[in-house]
Scaffold this motif. Sequence first.
Motif, PDB file in Angstrom:
ATOM      1  N   GLY A  22       1.139  -0.940  -0.365  1.00 14.35           N
ATOM      2  CA  GLY A  22       0.002   0.536   0.313  1.00 14.35           C
ATOM      3  C   GLY A  22       0.490   1.542   0.295  1.00 14.35           C
ATOM      4  O   GLY A  22       1.690   1.602   0.378  1.00 14.35           O
ATOM      5  N   PHE A  35      -4.228   0.357  -1.707  1.00 16.98           N
ATOM      6  CA  PHE A  35      -3.598  -1.034  -2.093  1.00 16.98           C
ATOM      7  C   PHE A  35      -3.489  -1.520  -3.286  1.00 16.98           C
ATOM      8  O   PHE A  35      -4.119  -1.478  -4.080  1.00 16.98           O
ATOM      9  CB  PHE A  35      -4.010  -2.056  -0.401  1.00 16.98           C
ATOM     10  N   SER A  59      -1.613   2.230   5.438  1.00 23.98           N
ATOM     11  CA  SER A  59      -1.006   1.664   4.659  1.00 23.98           C
ATOM     12  C   SER A  59       0.180   0.778   4.607  1.00 23.98           C
ATOM     13  O   SER A  59       1.006   0.340   3.022  1.00 23.98           O
ATOM     14  CB  SER A  59      -0.049   2.956   3.585  1.00 23.98           C
TER      15      SER A  59
END
Length: 113
Positions: A22, A35, A59
């Motif tokens: 991500g 992602f 992320s």
Amino acid sequence: MTTDTTAWTAVCAATDILPDTGVCALVDGVHVAIFRVGHEQTLFAIDNVDPKAKASVLSRGLVGSLGDRIVVASPLYKNHFDLRSGECIEAPEHSVRAHTVRVEDGRVLVALA
């Protein structure tokens, strides 16, 4: 004929996101985690702030699956977030928003939910 009035924001090139990882982007003041799952360009976007930790870290979590759900595990408390819906599997009260994401001309575009 209807006009799409969705506000799309370009965040990066699709090739900037490695498979099963991500990246974080600031979209209209919101930290969004985008992602890429698998080697194709299957993309998902959720809020990047872990609601329990109050830190912008999702992320950087590990992408995987729980049954038929594609998830990311928060790097702090290890809660799993469904990448399609933003639901926190272990604690639904900590769920995040899922955003619309697409690729156009090789660029990743995000529209906030």
